[in-house]
Scaffold this active site. Sequence first.
Site, PDB file in Angstrom:
ATOM      1  N   VAL A 130       1.665 -35.530 -13.064  1.00 30.33           N
ATOM      2  CA  VAL A 130       0.194 -35.464 -13.108  1.00 30.33           C
ATOM      3  C   VAL A 130      -0.339 -34.582 -14.238  1.00 30.33           C
ATOM      4  O   VAL A 130      -1.501 -34.701 -14.614  1.00 30.33           O
ATOM      5  CB  VAL A 130      -0.428 -34.967 -11.766  1.00 30.33           C
ATOM      6  CG1 VAL A 130      -0.267 -36.000 -10.675  1.00 30.33           C
ATOM      7  CG2 VAL A 130       0.130 -33.616 -11.348  1.00 30.33           C
TER       8      VAL A 130
ATOM      9  N   ASN B 286      -3.802 -35.168  -4.931  1.00 33.21           N
ATOM     10  CA  ASN B 286      -3.176 -34.306  -3.933  1.00 33.21           C
ATOM     11  C   ASN B 286      -1.943 -33.568  -4.446  1.00 33.21           C
ATOM     12  O   ASN B 286      -1.584 -32.519  -3.903  1.00 33.21           O
ATOM     13  CB  ASN B 286      -2.821 -35.188  -2.723  1.00 33.21           C
ATOM     14  CG  ASN B 286      -1.826 -34.554  -1.798  1.00 33.21           C
ATOM     15  OD1 ASN B 286      -2.170 -33.673  -1.021  1.00 33.21           O
ATOM     16  ND2 ASN B 286      -0.569 -34.988  -1.888  1.00 33.21           N
TER      17      ASN B 286
ATOM     18  N   SER C  61      -6.985 -25.757  -0.989  1.00 32.53           N
ATOM     19  CA  SER C  61      -6.250 -24.955  -0.001  1.00 32.53           C
ATOM     20  C   SER C  61      -7.198 -23.910   0.595  1.00 32.53           C
ATOM     21  O   SER C  61      -8.268 -23.654   0.040  1.00 32.53           O
ATOM     22  CB  SER C  61      -5.097 -24.233  -0.705  1.00 32.53           C
ATOM     23  OG  SER C  61      -4.484 -23.287   0.142  1.00 32.53           O
TER      24      SER C  61
ATOM     25  N   TYR D 126      -1.782 -19.769  -8.143  1.00 30.16           N
ATOM     26  CA  TYR D 126      -2.031 -20.832  -7.153  1.00 30.16           C
ATOM     27  C   TYR D 126      -3.473 -20.771  -6.656  1.00 30.16           C
ATOM     28  O   TYR D 126      -4.199 -21.777  -6.666  1.00 30.16           O
ATOM     29  CB  TYR D 126      -1.049 -20.681  -5.988  1.00 30.16           C
ATOM     30  CG  TYR D 126      -1.205 -21.735  -4.912  1.00 30.16           C
ATOM     31  CD1 TYR D 126      -0.743 -23.038  -5.120  1.00 30.16           C
ATOM     32  CD2 TYR D 126      -1.812 -21.441  -3.691  1.00 30.16           C
ATOM     33  CE1 TYR D 126      -0.893 -24.017  -4.137  1.00 30.16           C
ATOM     34  CE2 TYR D 126      -1.964 -22.411  -2.709  1.00 30.16           C
ATOM     35  CZ  TYR D 126      -1.497 -23.695  -2.929  1.00 30.16           C
ATOM     36  OH  TYR D 126      -1.653 -24.657  -1.960  1.00 30.16           O
TER      37      TYR D 126
ATOM     38  N   SER E 169      -6.001 -21.819  -9.189  1.00 31.93           N
ATOM     39  CA  SER E 169      -6.011 -23.275  -9.403  1.00 31.93           C
ATOM     40  C   SER E 169      -6.745 -23.965  -8.257  1.00 31.93           C
ATOM     41  O   SER E 169      -7.486 -24.931  -8.470  1.00 31.93           O
ATOM     42  CB  SER E 169      -4.580 -23.820  -9.538  1.00 31.93           C
ATOM     43  OG  SER E 169      -3.900 -23.838  -8.286  1.00 31.93           O
ATOM     44  N   LYS E 170      -6.580 -23.463  -7.063  1.00 25.75           N
ATOM     45  CA  LYS E 170      -7.189 -24.091  -5.881  1.00 25.75           C
ATOM     46  C   LYS E 170      -8.699 -23.822  -5.850  1.00 25.75           C
ATOM     47  O   LYS E 170      -9.481 -24.683  -5.448  1.00 25.75           O
ATOM     48  CB  LYS E 170      -6.508 -23.571  -4.614  1.00 25.75           C
ATOM     49  CG  LYS E 170      -5.040 -24.008  -4.510  1.00 25.75           C
ATOM     50  CD  LYS E 170      -4.960 -25.479  -4.210  1.00 25.75           C
ATOM     51  CE  LYS E 170      -3.695 -26.138  -4.654  1.00 25.75           C
ATOM     52  NZ  LYS E 170      -3.687 -27.584  -4.436  1.00 25.75           N
TER      53      LYS E 170
ATOM     54  N   ILE F 129       0.414 -26.215   6.643  1.00 25.63           N
ATOM     55  CA  ILE F 129       0.750 -27.556   7.110  1.00 25.63           C
ATOM     56  C   ILE F 129       2.257 -27.709   6.958  1.00 25.63           C
ATOM     57  O   ILE F 129       2.821 -27.299   5.931  1.00 25.63           O
ATOM     58  CB  ILE F 129       0.041 -28.640   6.244  1.00 25.63           C
ATOM     59  CG1 ILE F 129      -1.480 -28.412   6.180  1.00 25.63           C
ATOM     60  CG2 ILE F 129       0.382 -30.050   6.744  1.00 25.63           C
ATOM     61  CD1 ILE F 129      -2.225 -28.525   7.499  1.00 25.63           C
TER      62      ILE F 129
HETATM   63  P1  NAD Z   1       4.988 -31.290  -0.847  1.00 26.78           P
HETATM   64  O1  NAD Z   1       5.784 -30.416  -1.748  1.00 26.78           O
HETATM   65  O2  NAD Z   1       5.553 -31.747   0.455  1.00 26.78           O
HETATM   66  O3  NAD Z   1       4.472 -32.577  -1.637  1.00 26.78           O
HETATM   67  C1  NAD Z   1       3.884 -32.452  -2.906  1.00 26.78           C
HETATM   68  C2  NAD Z   1       4.253 -33.670  -3.712  1.00 26.78           C
HETATM   69  O4  NAD Z   1       3.673 -33.540  -5.026  1.00 26.78           O
HETATM   70  C3  NAD Z   1       5.751 -33.803  -3.915  1.00 26.78           C
HETATM   71  O5  NAD Z   1       6.125 -35.129  -3.656  1.00 26.78           O
HETATM   72  C4  NAD Z   1       5.953 -33.462  -5.369  1.00 26.78           C
HETATM   73  O6  NAD Z   1       7.041 -34.142  -5.969  1.00 26.78           O
HETATM   74  C5  NAD Z   1       4.633 -33.902  -5.975  1.00 26.78           C
HETATM   75  N1  NAD Z   1       4.393 -33.246  -7.252  1.00 26.78           N
HETATM   76  C6  NAD Z   1       4.537 -31.919  -7.524  1.00 26.78           C
HETATM   77  N2  NAD Z   1       4.279 -31.710  -8.821  1.00 26.78           N
HETATM   78  C7  NAD Z   1       3.984 -32.910  -9.378  1.00 26.78           C
HETATM   79  C8  NAD Z   1       3.667 -33.331 -10.674  1.00 26.78           C
HETATM   80  N3  NAD Z   1       3.613 -32.488 -11.698  1.00 26.78           N
HETATM   81  N4  NAD Z   1       3.416 -34.659 -10.884  1.00 26.78           N
HETATM   82  C9  NAD Z   1       3.502 -35.536  -9.866  1.00 26.78           C
HETATM   83  N5  NAD Z   1       3.815 -35.189  -8.617  1.00 26.78           N
HETATM   84  C10 NAD Z   1       4.061 -33.888  -8.369  1.00 26.78           C
HETATM   85  O7  NAD Z   1       3.625 -30.510  -0.610  1.00 26.78           O
HETATM   86  P2  NAD Z   1       2.394 -30.706   0.378  1.00 26.78           P
HETATM   87  O8  NAD Z   1       2.422 -29.558   1.300  1.00 26.78           O
HETATM   88  O9  NAD Z   1       2.308 -32.081   0.898  1.00 26.78           O
HETATM   89  O10 NAD Z   1       1.220 -30.429  -0.671  1.00 26.78           O
HETATM   90  C11 NAD Z   1       0.267 -31.380  -1.072  1.00 26.78           C
HETATM   91  C12 NAD Z   1      -0.963 -30.627  -1.519  1.00 26.78           C
HETATM   92  O11 NAD Z   1      -1.457 -29.865  -0.423  1.00 26.78           O
HETATM   93  C13 NAD Z   1      -0.740 -29.641  -2.649  1.00 26.78           C
HETATM   94  O12 NAD Z   1      -1.818 -29.727  -3.566  1.00 26.78           O
HETATM   95  C14 NAD Z   1      -0.756 -28.293  -1.964  1.00 26.78           C
HETATM   96  O13 NAD Z   1      -1.176 -27.260  -2.804  1.00 26.78           O
HETATM   97  C15 NAD Z   1      -1.738 -28.560  -0.845  1.00 26.78           C
HETATM   98  N6  NAD Z   1      -1.632 -27.646   0.293  1.00 26.78           N
HETATM   99  C16 NAD Z   1      -0.533 -27.622   1.095  1.00 26.78           C
HETATM  100  C17 NAD Z   1      -0.482 -26.741   2.169  1.00 26.78           C
HETATM  101  C18 NAD Z   1       0.716 -26.661   3.086  1.00 26.78           C
HETATM  102  O14 NAD Z   1       0.785 -25.726   3.896  1.00 26.78           O
HETATM  103  N7  NAD Z   1       1.643 -27.565   3.039  1.00 26.78           N
HETATM  104  C19 NAD Z   1      -1.564 -25.879   2.418  1.00 26.78           C
HETATM  105  C20 NAD Z   1      -2.670 -25.934   1.583  1.00 26.78           C
HETATM  106  C21 NAD Z   1      -2.704 -26.823   0.526  1.00 26.78           C
END
Ligand code: NAD
Length: 259
Positions: free
Chosen positions: A63, A89, A141, A156, A159-160, A189
């Site tokens: 991305v 996402n 987030s 982080y 960025s958020k 999550i």
């Molecule tokens: P995850 O690591 O399970 O999934 C993230 C996905 O994004 C992965 O498949 C990864 O390969 C892909 N990715 C990472 N960098 C990339 C890049 N440069 N290009 C293309 N794909 C890329 O994480 P998640 O928990 O599902 O997170 C999804 C979003 O939710 C993120 O933006 C994260 O910051 C946000 N988030 C997650 C949580 C949590 O507790 N899990 C909390 C708040 C926010």
Amino acid sequence: MELEGRVALITGAGEGIGRAAALLLAKEGARIGALGRTREDLETVVGEIRAAGGEGAVLVADVSIPDQMRAAVEKLAAEFGRIDVVFANAGINGVWAPLEELEPEEWDRTLHVNLKGTFLTVKYAAPHLRKRGGSVIVTSSVNGTRVFSNTGATAYSCSKAAQVAFTKMVALELAPARVRVNVICPGAIETEIDENTEKRDLERVRTPVEFPEGHMPLERRPGGPEQVARLVLFLASDASSHITGTEVWIDGGESLLKG
Ligand code: NAD
């Protein structure tokens, strides 16, 4: 089915929240462009969608790289003829470290994936969304929006926070084209994201914070990706037709304690 005939681009679709959203939106009739870096994960997700009678395309791209994102978006539009929904996402936690130890390249990497990646995703999809109107959902987030006590997670959180400003800027810009833009702010999550986080020397800078027993007030546990996917479906569908430019926190009340 709420998204019959629509096409949805989902970044970070191979795992976690993106994967859950891809499966749910497909179940509701959307054809899915599953974008990410890891072909194998994406193929598994698209395989699941097809096995359930849906349609999907695998889009391998980083991305943060403009050429790859432009090509991926055009490939999706060519394959399915339209783009109606964008779930920006994909994200990384990156390196969490004390300020003096956080290297400039580490800062850049986090900002590039999380913020520039959001910009590129929406930028290249915008001409397609403008044709019929549509919905953009960005994943931010609680960190950087309500929670500032994860000391060391500075890149982080910045960025958020910036993703929220991006959402509001673009919501107004795209409103005349009937494109809605909203941002979701999850708390903890259950996904793999923590396993991919590099944490260094945080004990040195963390302010001790004591929470009441169990720090998830509503359900006493972290959320599941499927719970977040249901919010994404709501924001993607016409059920949210008057909602744009807003944050929705989805954290079981966690951030009300941690602010
Ligand atoms: P995850 O690591 O399970 O999934 C993230 C996905 O994004 C992965 O498949 C990864 O390969 C892909 N990715 C990472 N960098 C990339 C890049 N440069 N290009 C293309 N794909 C890329 O994480 P998640 O928990 O599902 O997170 C999804 C979003 O939710 C993120 O933006 C994260 O910051 C946000 N988030 C997650 C949580 C949590 O507790 N899990 C909390 C708040 C926010």
